[in-house]
Design a protein around this motif. Structure first.
Motif, mmCIF file in Angstrom:
data_model
loop_
_atom_site.group_PDB
_atom_site.id
_atom_site.type_symbol
_atom_site.label_atom_id
_atom_site.label_comp_id
_atom_site.label_asym_id
_atom_site.label_seq_id
_atom_site.Cartn_x
_atom_site.Cartn_y
_atom_site.Cartn_z
ATOM 1 N N UNK A 15 0.816 -1.210 0.000
ATOM 2 C CA UNK A 15 0.000 0.000 0.000
ATOM 3 C C UNK A 15 0.851 1.263 0.000
ATOM 4 N N UNK A 16 0.217 2.353 -0.383
ATOM 5 C CA UNK A 16 0.789 3.680 -0.177
ATOM 6 C C UNK A 16 0.003 4.354 0.942
ATOM 7 N N UNK A 17 0.573 5.405 1.497
ATOM 8 C CA UNK A 17 -0.036 6.063 2.659
ATOM 9 C C UNK A 17 -0.491 7.461 2.283
ATOM 10 N N UNK A 18 -1.751 7.767 2.567
ATOM 11 C CA UNK A 18 -2.299 9.087 2.286
ATOM 12 C C UNK A 18 -3.259 9.512 3.372
ATOM 13 N N UNK B 246 -12.259 12.675 6.364
ATOM 14 C CA UNK B 246 -12.026 12.915 7.798
ATOM 15 C C UNK B 246 -10.594 13.327 8.122
ATOM 16 N N UNK B 247 -9.767 13.491 7.077
ATOM 17 C CA UNK B 247 -8.386 13.950 7.246
ATOM 18 C C UNK B 247 -7.544 12.997 8.096
ATOM 19 N N UNK B 248 -7.964 11.727 8.174
ATOM 20 C CA UNK B 248 -7.192 10.721 8.899
ATOM 21 C C UNK B 248 -6.371 9.894 7.904
ATOM 22 N N UNK B 249 -5.357 9.223 8.439
ATOM 23 C CA UNK B 249 -4.521 8.375 7.589
ATOM 24 C C UNK B 249 -5.390 7.323 6.898
#
Length: 552
Positions: free
Chosen positions: A523-526, A531-534
Protein backbone atom coordinates in the motif's frame (compact mmCIF):
# COMPACT_ATOMS: atom_id res chain seq x y z
CA UNK A 1 15.99 7.39 -0.54
CA UNK A 2 18.73 4.77 -0.57
CA UNK A 3 16.35 2.29 -2.20
CA UNK A 4 15.89 4.88 -4.98
CA UNK A 5 19.65 4.97 -5.55
CA UNK A 6 20.41 8.15 -3.59
CA UNK A 7 23.35 7.55 -1.27
CA UNK A 8 25.32 10.76 -1.78
CA UNK A 9 24.61 13.38 0.92
CA UNK A 10 24.60 16.29 -1.54
CA UNK A 11 22.23 14.44 -3.87
CA UNK A 12 19.85 13.71 -0.97
CA UNK A 13 19.97 17.33 0.23
CA UNK A 14 19.14 18.57 -3.28
CA UNK A 15 16.24 16.12 -3.50
CA UNK A 16 14.77 17.04 -0.11
CA UNK A 17 15.31 20.78 -0.56
CA UNK A 18 14.58 21.53 -4.24
CA UNK A 19 15.40 25.11 -5.17
CA UNK A 20 13.37 27.10 -7.67
CA UNK A 21 16.36 29.41 -8.02
CA UNK A 22 18.17 26.51 -9.69
CA UNK A 23 15.30 26.37 -12.21
CA UNK A 24 15.44 30.08 -13.00
CA UNK A 25 19.21 30.38 -12.75
CA UNK A 26 21.47 31.47 -15.59
CA UNK A 27 22.30 27.86 -16.38
CA UNK A 28 20.89 27.17 -19.82
CA UNK A 29 21.53 25.08 -22.89
CA UNK A 30 22.86 26.51 -26.18
CA UNK A 31 19.69 26.13 -28.24
CA UNK A 32 17.69 27.93 -25.52
CA UNK A 33 20.08 30.88 -25.63
CA UNK A 34 19.91 31.01 -29.45
CA UNK A 35 16.09 30.75 -29.43
CA UNK A 36 15.71 33.54 -26.87
CA UNK A 37 18.03 35.85 -28.83
CA UNK A 38 16.10 35.29 -32.07
CA UNK A 39 12.77 35.85 -30.30
CA UNK A 40 14.09 39.03 -28.64
CA UNK A 41 15.20 40.45 -32.00
CA UNK A 42 11.83 39.59 -33.56
CA UNK A 43 9.93 41.34 -30.77
CA UNK A 44 12.25 44.35 -30.99
CA UNK A 45 11.71 44.49 -34.76
CA UNK A 46 7.93 44.37 -34.21
CA UNK A 47 7.44 41.35 -36.43
CA UNK A 48 3.94 39.89 -36.48
CA UNK A 49 4.54 36.80 -34.35
CA UNK A 50 2.19 33.82 -34.16
CA UNK A 51 2.56 31.36 -31.26
CA UNK A 52 1.70 27.89 -32.60
CA UNK A 53 0.79 25.39 -29.89
CA UNK A 54 -0.91 22.02 -29.76
CA UNK A 55 -4.37 20.92 -28.59
CA UNK A 56 -3.30 18.77 -25.62
CA UNK A 57 -2.86 20.14 -22.10
CA UNK A 58 0.91 20.62 -22.47
CA UNK A 59 0.53 22.38 -25.81
CA UNK A 60 -2.22 24.73 -24.61
CA UNK A 61 -0.39 25.57 -21.37
CA UNK A 62 2.81 26.24 -23.36
CA UNK A 63 0.89 28.59 -25.66
CA UNK A 64 -0.76 30.47 -22.77
CA UNK A 65 2.62 30.86 -21.05
CA UNK A 66 4.21 32.52 -24.09
CA UNK A 67 1.11 34.62 -24.71
CA UNK A 68 1.21 35.86 -21.08
CA UNK A 69 4.90 36.67 -21.51
CA UNK A 70 4.11 38.84 -24.53
CA UNK A 71 1.33 40.52 -22.58
CA UNK A 72 3.65 41.17 -19.60
CA UNK A 73 6.24 42.91 -21.79
CA UNK A 74 3.49 44.78 -23.71
CA UNK A 75 4.21 43.11 -27.06
CA UNK A 76 1.43 41.97 -29.43
CA UNK A 77 1.15 38.39 -30.69
CA UNK A 78 -1.22 35.96 -32.40
CA UNK A 79 -2.03 32.49 -31.07
CA UNK A 80 -2.96 29.33 -32.96
CA UNK A 81 -4.14 26.01 -31.52
CA UNK A 82 -4.65 23.16 -34.03
CA UNK A 83 -7.96 21.34 -34.13
CA UNK A 84 -8.01 17.56 -33.73
CA UNK A 85 -9.01 17.33 -37.39
CA UNK A 86 -5.82 19.20 -38.33
CA UNK A 87 -3.80 16.81 -36.17
CA UNK A 88 -1.10 17.30 -33.56
CA UNK A 89 1.45 20.04 -34.07
CA UNK A 90 2.31 21.98 -37.21
CA UNK A 91 0.47 20.86 -40.35
CA UNK A 92 -0.22 22.18 -43.82
CA UNK A 93 -3.62 23.38 -42.59
CA UNK A 94 -2.21 25.32 -39.62
CA UNK A 95 0.52 26.88 -41.76
CA UNK A 96 -2.19 28.18 -44.10
CA UNK A 97 -4.17 29.50 -41.13
CA UNK A 98 -1.14 31.33 -39.75
CA UNK A 99 -0.44 32.83 -43.16
CA UNK A 100 -4.06 33.99 -43.47
CA UNK A 101 -3.68 35.73 -40.09
CA UNK A 102 -0.75 37.68 -41.52
CA UNK A 103 1.95 36.00 -39.42
CA UNK A 104 5.53 36.87 -40.35
CA UNK A 105 7.17 34.59 -37.77
CA UNK A 106 5.78 31.39 -36.23
CA UNK A 107 7.06 30.35 -32.81
CA UNK A 108 6.11 26.75 -32.14
CA UNK A 109 5.66 25.44 -28.61
CA UNK A 110 5.43 21.73 -27.72
CA UNK A 111 5.66 20.85 -31.43
CA UNK A 112 7.56 21.41 -34.66
CA UNK A 113 10.70 19.33 -34.22
CA UNK A 114 9.68 16.94 -37.03
CA UNK A 115 7.89 19.53 -39.25
CA UNK A 116 10.43 19.37 -42.09
CA UNK A 117 7.98 19.74 -44.99
CA UNK A 118 5.83 22.28 -43.14
CA UNK A 119 8.93 24.44 -42.54
CA UNK A 120 9.62 24.43 -46.30
CA UNK A 121 6.03 25.48 -46.91
CA UNK A 122 6.36 28.39 -44.45
CA UNK A 123 9.50 29.58 -46.21
CA UNK A 124 7.73 29.45 -49.60
CA UNK A 125 4.97 31.61 -48.13
CA UNK A 126 7.45 34.16 -46.81
CA UNK A 127 7.16 33.20 -43.13
CA UNK A 128 10.01 32.51 -40.71
CA UNK A 129 10.07 29.84 -38.02
CA UNK A 130 11.39 29.44 -34.47
CA UNK A 131 10.85 25.97 -32.97
CA UNK A 132 10.59 25.18 -29.27
CA UNK A 133 9.84 21.57 -28.45
CA UNK A 134 10.68 18.76 -26.05
CA UNK A 135 10.01 15.77 -28.31
CA UNK A 136 12.81 13.59 -29.66
CA UNK A 137 14.07 14.92 -33.03
CA UNK A 138 14.62 12.89 -36.19
CA UNK A 139 17.94 12.91 -38.04
CA UNK A 140 16.72 15.67 -40.38
CA UNK A 141 15.78 18.90 -38.61
CA UNK A 142 13.37 21.48 -40.04
CA UNK A 143 14.86 24.67 -41.46
CA UNK A 144 14.31 27.41 -38.87
CA UNK A 145 15.90 30.59 -37.53
CA UNK A 146 16.39 28.75 -34.24
CA UNK A 147 15.45 25.40 -32.72
CA UNK A 148 15.20 25.21 -28.94
CA UNK A 149 15.04 21.61 -27.80
CA UNK A 150 16.97 20.03 -24.90
CA UNK A 151 17.49 16.86 -26.95
CA UNK A 152 19.58 18.70 -29.53
CA UNK A 153 22.39 20.01 -27.37
CA UNK A 154 21.29 20.28 -23.75
CA UNK A 155 22.55 19.08 -20.47
CA UNK A 156 20.74 15.81 -19.71
CA UNK A 157 19.03 17.47 -16.75
CA UNK A 158 16.96 19.63 -19.13
CA UNK A 159 15.65 16.65 -21.09
CA UNK A 160 12.92 16.07 -18.49
CA UNK A 161 11.19 19.38 -19.30
CA UNK A 162 7.64 19.41 -20.69
CA UNK A 163 6.75 21.53 -23.70
CA UNK A 164 5.37 24.16 -21.32
CA UNK A 165 8.58 23.95 -19.27
CA UNK A 166 10.63 24.74 -22.38
CA UNK A 167 8.20 27.58 -23.20
CA UNK A 168 8.66 29.10 -19.74
CA UNK A 169 12.44 28.72 -19.88
CA UNK A 170 12.44 30.49 -23.27
CA UNK A 171 10.36 33.37 -21.90
CA UNK A 172 12.57 33.83 -18.83
CA UNK A 173 15.76 33.62 -20.92
CA UNK A 174 14.37 36.14 -23.38
CA UNK A 175 13.35 38.45 -20.51
CA UNK A 176 17.01 38.78 -19.49
CA UNK A 177 17.67 40.60 -22.76
CA UNK A 178 15.12 43.37 -22.09
CA UNK A 179 15.89 46.50 -20.06
CA UNK A 180 15.12 46.00 -16.33
CA UNK A 181 12.33 48.60 -16.50
CA UNK A 182 10.39 46.34 -18.84
CA UNK A 183 10.53 43.18 -16.75
CA UNK A 184 10.91 44.38 -13.18
CA UNK A 185 7.22 45.13 -12.88
CA UNK A 186 4.28 43.80 -10.92
CA UNK A 187 2.76 42.53 -14.17
CA UNK A 188 5.87 40.53 -15.02
CA UNK A 189 5.95 38.99 -11.52
CA UNK A 190 2.33 37.99 -12.10
CA UNK A 191 3.39 36.34 -15.35
CA UNK A 192 6.13 34.35 -13.56
CA UNK A 193 3.59 33.07 -11.02
CA UNK A 194 1.07 32.14 -13.69
CA UNK A 195 3.69 30.65 -16.01
CA UNK A 196 5.13 28.57 -13.18
CA UNK A 197 1.69 27.21 -12.25
CA UNK A 198 0.78 26.37 -15.85
CA UNK A 199 4.17 24.72 -16.48
CA UNK A 200 3.64 22.59 -13.37
CA UNK A 201 0.18 21.50 -14.54
CA UNK A 202 1.58 20.63 -17.98
CA UNK A 203 4.52 18.77 -16.42
CA UNK A 204 2.17 16.46 -14.55
CA UNK A 205 -0.29 16.28 -17.45
CA UNK A 206 2.42 15.22 -19.92
CA UNK A 207 3.69 12.55 -17.48
CA UNK A 208 7.31 13.68 -17.67
CA UNK A 209 9.71 12.70 -14.84
CA UNK A 210 9.27 14.63 -11.58
CA UNK A 211 12.99 14.77 -10.89
CA UNK A 212 15.67 17.43 -11.22
CA UNK A 213 14.37 20.72 -12.58
CA UNK A 214 10.79 19.48 -12.67
CA UNK A 215 10.91 18.73 -8.96
CA UNK A 216 12.14 22.27 -8.32
CA UNK A 217 9.38 23.67 -10.54
CA UNK A 218 6.57 21.78 -8.81
CA UNK A 219 7.84 22.51 -5.31
CA UNK A 220 7.57 26.21 -6.13
CA UNK A 221 4.36 26.03 -8.15
CA UNK A 222 2.03 23.91 -6.01
CA UNK A 223 1.78 26.46 -3.15
CA UNK A 224 1.15 29.21 -5.74
CA UNK A 225 -1.82 27.63 -7.49
CA UNK A 226 -4.59 29.22 -5.44
CA UNK A 227 -3.01 32.69 -5.74
CA UNK A 228 -2.57 32.71 -9.53
CA UNK A 229 -4.76 35.44 -11.09
CA UNK A 230 -6.23 33.38 -13.90
CA UNK A 231 -10.06 33.19 -13.85
CA UNK A 232 -10.13 29.92 -15.79
CA UNK A 233 -7.67 28.13 -13.56
CA UNK A 234 -9.39 29.41 -10.42
CA UNK A 235 -12.80 28.27 -11.69
CA UNK A 236 -11.50 24.79 -12.45
CA UNK A 237 -9.85 24.52 -9.03
CA UNK A 238 -13.25 25.34 -7.47
CA UNK A 239 -15.02 22.74 -9.60
CA UNK A 240 -12.44 20.18 -8.41
CA UNK A 241 -12.87 21.33 -4.77
CA UNK A 242 -9.13 21.97 -4.57
CA UNK A 243 -8.00 24.67 -2.19
CA UNK A 244 -4.79 25.29 -0.22
CA UNK A 245 -2.49 22.33 0.28
CA UNK A 246 -2.81 21.12 -3.32
CA UNK A 247 -0.61 18.12 -4.13
CA UNK A 248 0.64 16.78 -7.44
CA UNK A 249 -1.78 13.83 -7.21
CA UNK A 250 -4.70 16.30 -6.85
CA UNK A 251 -3.73 17.76 -10.21
CA UNK A 252 -3.13 14.33 -11.75
CA UNK A 253 -6.46 12.83 -10.70
CA UNK A 254 -8.77 15.84 -10.44
CA UNK A 255 -7.79 18.88 -12.49
CA UNK A 256 -5.87 17.41 -15.44
CA UNK A 257 -8.49 14.79 -16.43
CA UNK A 258 -10.98 17.64 -16.81
CA UNK A 259 -8.56 19.58 -19.01
CA UNK A 260 -7.80 16.47 -21.06
CA UNK A 261 -11.50 15.69 -21.45
CA UNK A 262 -11.93 18.60 -23.87
CA UNK A 263 -9.59 17.28 -26.55
CA UNK A 264 -10.56 13.66 -25.88
CA UNK A 265 -14.20 14.57 -26.56
CA UNK A 266 -13.21 16.62 -29.62
CA UNK A 267 -13.83 20.01 -28.02
CA UNK A 268 -10.20 20.94 -27.43
CA UNK A 269 -10.88 24.65 -27.97
CA UNK A 270 -12.55 24.74 -24.53
CA UNK A 271 -9.22 24.51 -22.69
CA UNK A 272 -7.84 27.46 -24.63
CA UNK A 273 -11.05 29.42 -24.02
CA UNK A 274 -10.90 28.59 -20.30
CA UNK A 275 -7.28 29.58 -19.74
CA UNK A 276 -7.57 32.64 -22.01
CA UNK A 277 -10.77 33.88 -20.33
CA UNK A 278 -10.60 37.11 -18.34
CA UNK A 279 -14.20 36.99 -17.08
CA UNK A 280 -15.07 35.08 -13.88
CA UNK A 281 -18.62 34.12 -14.94
CA UNK A 282 -17.51 32.94 -18.38
CA UNK A 283 -14.64 30.98 -16.83
CA UNK A 284 -16.96 29.21 -14.37
CA UNK A 285 -19.37 28.26 -17.19
CA UNK A 286 -16.47 26.80 -19.18
CA UNK A 287 -15.15 24.92 -16.12
CA UNK A 288 -18.60 23.36 -15.58
CA UNK A 289 -18.70 22.35 -19.23
CA UNK A 290 -15.31 20.65 -18.89
CA UNK A 291 -16.56 18.85 -15.80
CA UNK A 292 -19.61 17.54 -17.69
CA UNK A 293 -17.42 16.44 -20.60
CA UNK A 294 -15.17 14.53 -18.23
CA UNK A 295 -18.14 12.59 -16.85
CA UNK A 296 -19.20 11.64 -20.39
CA UNK A 297 -15.60 10.72 -21.21
CA UNK A 298 -15.41 8.34 -18.24
CA UNK A 299 -18.61 6.60 -19.26
CA UNK A 300 -17.50 6.16 -22.89
CA UNK A 301 -14.01 5.07 -21.89
CA UNK A 302 -15.29 2.45 -19.47
CA UNK A 303 -17.66 0.98 -22.05
CA UNK A 304 -15.01 0.89 -24.78
CA UNK A 305 -12.30 -0.53 -22.49
CA UNK A 306 -14.56 -3.35 -21.42
CA UNK A 307 -15.39 -4.22 -25.03
CA UNK A 308 -11.79 -4.18 -26.26
CA UNK A 309 -10.42 -6.15 -23.31
CA UNK A 310 -13.14 -8.77 -23.83
CA UNK A 311 -12.16 -9.02 -27.51
CA UNK A 312 -8.46 -9.41 -26.61
CA UNK A 313 -9.26 -12.02 -23.97
CA UNK A 314 -11.17 -14.03 -26.58
CA UNK A 315 -8.36 -13.55 -29.13
CA UNK A 316 -5.48 -14.71 -26.93
CA UNK A 317 -7.21 -17.04 -24.46
CA UNK A 318 -4.50 -18.74 -22.41
CA UNK A 319 -1.78 -17.96 -24.96
CA UNK A 320 0.85 -15.27 -24.52
CA UNK A 321 0.06 -12.10 -26.48
CA UNK A 322 2.56 -10.86 -29.10
CA UNK A 323 5.41 -8.55 -28.13
CA UNK A 324 3.27 -5.58 -29.23
CA UNK A 325 -0.52 -5.59 -29.08
CA UNK A 326 -2.17 -3.68 -31.94
CA UNK A 327 -5.89 -2.90 -31.71
CA UNK A 328 -7.71 -1.29 -34.63
CA UNK A 329 -11.27 -0.05 -34.97
CA UNK A 330 -13.57 2.42 -36.67
CA UNK A 331 -16.14 3.50 -34.08
CA UNK A 332 -14.75 5.56 -31.22
CA UNK A 333 -13.53 9.08 -30.55
CA UNK A 334 -9.85 9.51 -31.42
CA UNK A 335 -9.20 11.17 -28.09
CA UNK A 336 -9.98 7.92 -26.28
CA UNK A 337 -7.32 5.90 -28.10
CA UNK A 338 -4.49 6.83 -25.72
CA UNK A 339 -6.58 5.89 -22.68
CA UNK A 340 -7.47 2.54 -24.21
CA UNK A 341 -3.81 1.93 -25.07
CA UNK A 342 -2.90 2.63 -21.43
CA UNK A 343 -5.51 0.15 -20.22
CA UNK A 344 -4.35 -2.58 -22.61
CA UNK A 345 -0.71 -1.92 -21.70
CA UNK A 346 -1.52 -2.11 -17.99
CA UNK A 347 -3.57 -5.31 -18.43
CA UNK A 348 -1.12 -7.26 -20.58
CA UNK A 349 2.23 -5.71 -19.62
CA UNK A 350 3.03 -5.20 -23.29
CA UNK A 351 3.37 -2.15 -25.56
CA UNK A 352 -0.13 -1.35 -26.82
CA UNK A 353 -0.92 0.47 -30.07
CA UNK A 354 -4.55 1.51 -30.59
CA UNK A 355 -5.43 2.61 -34.13
CA UNK A 356 -8.60 4.46 -35.10
CA UNK A 357 -9.25 4.15 -38.85
CA UNK A 358 -11.17 6.79 -40.80
CA UNK A 359 -11.44 6.88 -44.59
CA UNK A 360 -8.48 4.55 -45.05
CA UNK A 361 -6.13 6.43 -42.70
CA UNK A 362 -5.28 5.17 -39.23
CA UNK A 363 -4.35 7.40 -36.29
CA UNK A 364 -2.43 5.41 -33.68
CA UNK A 365 -1.82 6.08 -30.00
CA UNK A 366 0.86 4.02 -28.26
CA UNK A 367 1.76 3.28 -24.64
CA UNK A 368 4.51 1.02 -23.33
CA UNK A 369 5.78 -0.25 -19.96
CA UNK A 370 8.98 1.14 -18.50
CA UNK A 371 12.05 -0.13 -20.31
CA UNK A 372 10.58 -0.17 -23.81
CA UNK A 373 11.16 2.73 -26.23
CA UNK A 374 8.26 3.48 -28.58
CA UNK A 375 9.95 6.29 -30.51
CA UNK A 376 12.91 4.04 -31.34
CA UNK A 377 10.50 1.27 -32.37
CA UNK A 378 8.57 3.59 -34.68
CA UNK A 379 11.87 4.78 -36.19
CA UNK A 380 12.38 1.21 -37.43
CA UNK A 381 8.87 1.15 -38.93
CA UNK A 382 9.16 4.59 -40.55
CA UNK A 383 8.82 3.33 -44.13
CA UNK A 384 5.32 2.03 -43.30
CA UNK A 385 4.11 5.22 -41.62
CA UNK A 386 2.75 8.52 -42.90
CA UNK A 387 4.09 10.35 -39.85
CA UNK A 388 4.98 9.67 -36.21
CA UNK A 389 6.57 11.10 -33.09
CA UNK A 390 6.68 10.88 -29.32
CA UNK A 391 8.65 9.59 -26.35
CA UNK A 392 9.81 6.29 -24.89
CA UNK A 393 6.56 5.31 -23.14
CA UNK A 394 4.04 7.34 -25.20
CA UNK A 395 3.92 8.03 -28.93
CA UNK A 396 1.60 8.46 -31.89
CA UNK A 397 1.59 7.76 -35.61
CA UNK A 398 -0.46 7.88 -38.80
CA UNK A 399 -0.65 4.98 -41.23
CA UNK A 400 -2.57 4.00 -44.35
CA UNK A 401 -4.97 1.16 -43.59
CA UNK A 402 -3.42 -0.90 -46.39
CA UNK A 403 -0.08 -0.92 -44.52
CA UNK A 404 -1.52 -2.03 -41.17
CA UNK A 405 -0.97 -5.80 -41.58
CA UNK A 406 2.71 -5.27 -42.44
CA UNK A 407 3.04 -2.82 -39.56
CA UNK A 408 1.69 -5.33 -37.03
CA UNK A 409 4.26 -7.88 -38.09
CA UNK A 410 7.11 -5.36 -38.10
CA UNK A 411 6.32 -3.72 -34.74
CA UNK A 412 6.04 -7.12 -33.03
CA UNK A 413 9.48 -8.09 -34.37
CA UNK A 414 10.98 -4.74 -33.30
CA UNK A 415 9.56 -5.06 -29.77
CA UNK A 416 10.86 -8.63 -29.53
CA UNK A 417 14.32 -7.25 -30.35
CA UNK A 418 13.91 -4.57 -27.67
CA UNK A 419 13.07 -7.22 -25.07
CA UNK A 420 16.23 -9.14 -26.00
CA UNK A 421 18.58 -6.18 -26.53
CA UNK A 422 17.47 -4.20 -23.49
CA UNK A 423 17.24 -7.40 -21.42
CA UNK A 424 13.70 -6.51 -20.37
CA UNK A 425 12.15 -8.93 -17.94
CA UNK A 426 8.90 -10.60 -18.99
CA UNK A 427 6.30 -7.97 -18.16
CA UNK A 428 3.28 -10.28 -18.42
CA UNK A 429 3.38 -10.69 -14.64
CA UNK A 430 4.74 -7.37 -13.38
CA UNK A 431 5.86 -7.31 -9.77
CA UNK A 432 5.13 -4.50 -7.34
CA UNK A 433 8.32 -2.83 -6.14
CA UNK A 434 7.95 -2.66 -2.36
CA UNK A 435 10.29 -0.23 -0.59
CA UNK A 436 10.00 -1.81 2.86
CA UNK A 437 7.95 -4.09 5.08
CA UNK A 438 6.94 -2.09 8.12
CA UNK A 439 5.32 -2.95 11.48
CA UNK A 440 1.65 -1.98 11.82
CA UNK A 441 2.11 0.53 14.69
CA UNK A 442 4.35 2.63 12.43
CA UNK A 443 1.49 3.23 9.99
CA UNK A 444 0.36 6.53 11.49
CA UNK A 445 0.12 10.29 10.96
CA UNK A 446 3.76 10.82 11.88
CA UNK A 447 4.93 8.49 9.10
CA UNK A 448 2.57 10.19 6.61
CA UNK A 449 4.05 13.61 7.46
CA UNK A 450 7.62 12.29 7.24
CA UNK A 451 6.91 10.91 3.76
CA UNK A 452 5.66 14.36 2.75
CA UNK A 453 9.29 15.41 2.45
CA UNK A 454 9.55 13.19 -0.63
CA UNK A 455 6.79 15.04 -2.48
CA UNK A 456 5.86 15.99 -5.15
CA UNK A 457 5.08 12.44 -6.27
CA UNK A 458 4.57 11.42 -9.88
CA UNK A 459 6.47 9.95 -12.83
CA UNK A 460 9.95 8.72 -11.78
CA UNK A 461 9.15 9.61 -8.14
CA UNK A 462 6.30 7.33 -7.22
CA UNK A 463 4.77 7.19 -3.76
CA UNK A 464 6.72 4.67 -1.66
CA UNK A 465 5.03 1.27 -1.61
CA UNK A 466 5.06 -0.53 1.75
CA UNK A 467 3.95 -3.98 2.89
CA UNK A 468 2.50 -5.32 6.14
CA UNK A 469 1.54 -8.93 6.80
CA UNK A 470 -0.89 -10.70 9.10
CA UNK A 471 -3.73 -8.16 9.08
CA UNK A 472 -7.41 -8.78 9.81
CA UNK A 473 -10.47 -7.05 8.36
CA UNK A 474 -12.55 -5.22 10.97
CA UNK A 475 -16.24 -5.61 10.11
CA UNK A 476 -17.61 -5.93 6.59
CA UNK A 477 -15.92 -4.44 3.51
CA UNK A 478 -17.75 -1.73 1.58
CA UNK A 479 -17.97 -2.07 -2.19
CA UNK A 480 -18.14 1.32 -3.89
CA UNK A 481 -18.17 2.87 -7.36
CA UNK A 482 -20.68 2.62 -10.17
CA UNK A 483 -19.79 -1.03 -10.79
CA UNK A 484 -18.91 -1.76 -7.14
CA UNK A 485 -15.37 -2.66 -8.18
CA UNK A 486 -13.61 -0.54 -5.54
CA UNK A 487 -13.38 -1.36 -1.84
CA UNK A 488 -13.11 0.35 1.54
CA UNK A 489 -11.97 -1.79 4.47
CA UNK A 490 -10.80 -1.26 8.02
CA UNK A 491 -7.66 -3.25 8.86
CA UNK A 492 -6.13 -4.12 12.22
CA UNK A 493 -3.89 -6.40 14.22
CA UNK A 494 -5.15 -7.80 17.53
CA UNK A 495 -4.50 -5.32 20.32
CA UNK A 496 -3.62 -2.51 17.88
CA UNK A 497 -5.61 0.32 16.30
CA UNK A 498 -7.41 -0.16 13.01
CA UNK A 499 -6.60 1.89 9.90
CA UNK A 500 -8.94 2.54 6.98
CA UNK A 501 -7.87 1.53 3.49
CA UNK A 502 -9.24 1.99 -0.02
CA UNK A 503 -8.52 -0.26 -2.99
CA UNK A 504 -9.36 0.89 -6.51
CA UNK A 505 -10.31 -2.03 -8.75
CA UNK A 506 -9.58 -4.45 -5.88
CA UNK A 507 -13.10 -5.86 -5.36
CA UNK A 508 -12.43 -9.00 -7.41
CA UNK A 509 -9.20 -9.72 -5.49
CA UNK A 510 -10.86 -9.21 -2.11
CA UNK A 511 -13.73 -11.56 -2.97
CA UNK A 512 -11.22 -14.30 -3.75
CA UNK A 513 -9.81 -14.16 -0.18
CA UNK A 514 -11.03 -15.68 3.08
CA UNK A 515 -12.15 -12.53 4.89
CA UNK A 516 -11.98 -14.23 8.29
CA UNK A 517 -8.29 -15.09 7.96
CA UNK A 518 -5.20 -12.93 7.99
CA UNK A 519 -4.11 -11.13 4.83
CA UNK A 520 -0.95 -9.43 3.57
CA UNK A 521 -1.18 -6.09 1.78
CA UNK A 522 1.07 -3.63 0.01
CA UNK A 523 0.00 0.00 0.00
CA UNK A 524 0.79 3.68 -0.18
CA UNK A 525 -0.04 6.06 2.66
CA UNK A 526 -2.30 9.09 2.29
CA UNK A 527 -5.07 11.02 3.99
CA UNK A 528 -8.82 10.57 3.63
CA UNK A 529 -10.58 13.49 1.92
CA UNK A 530 -13.50 13.05 4.29
CA UNK A 531 -12.03 12.92 7.80
CA UNK A 532 -8.39 13.95 7.25
CA UNK A 533 -7.19 10.72 8.90
CA UNK A 534 -4.52 8.37 7.59
CA UNK A 535 -5.91 6.18 4.81
CA UNK A 536 -4.00 3.48 2.96
CA UNK A 537 -4.38 2.85 -0.76
CA UNK A 538 -4.09 -0.88 -1.36
CA UNK A 539 -2.10 -1.87 -4.44
CA UNK A 540 -1.95 -5.61 -3.79
CA UNK A 541 -3.32 -8.20 -1.37
CA UNK A 542 -3.15 -11.96 -0.74
CA UNK A 543 -3.79 -14.57 1.95
CA UNK A 544 -1.17 -14.12 4.66
CA UNK A 545 2.11 -16.01 4.73
CA UNK A 546 3.17 -14.42 8.01
CA UNK A 547 2.61 -17.56 10.04
CA UNK A 548 5.92 -18.96 8.77
CA UNK A 549 8.94 -18.38 11.00
CA UNK A 550 11.15 -15.51 9.88
CA UNK A 551 10.81 -13.57 6.64
CA UNK A 552 9.27 -15.16 3.56
Amino acid sequence: LVSAGMEDAECIKEFLEPSFESWTSLKSFPSLIKGSQVLFEAIKSKKKICIHGDFDTDGVCATVILREFFKAIHAPCLCLIPTREEGHGISEATVKRAHALGAELIVSVDCGITAVEEAKMMKSLGMELVITDHHIPDEELPEALAITNPFIDGDDSFKVLSGAGVSLKLALECARLFPPTRVQTEGFQGFIHMGTALAAIATIGDVVPLVGYNRSLLSKALPLLNDVKNPGLQALLKICHLNHGIKSEDLAFQLIPRLNAAQRMEQGELVWELLASEDDAEAMALARKLNDLNEKRKELQQRLSRRILDELSARYGQEDPPSAIVVEGYDWLEGLSGLIASKVCETYGRPALVVLIKEGLGQGSCRAPLGYHLKEALDECAELLVSYGGHAQAAGFRIHESKLADFKEKIAAVMTDQIQNKQLTDSLNPKLQIVAEIPWPQVNRSLYEELGKLEPFGEANRKPLFATRGLLIDGNPRYIGKDKNHIIVSLFKPGQESVDAIGFGMAKVLKSLDLHSKIDICYTIGLSRYNNKVQLQIEGMRMSRVEMAGRV
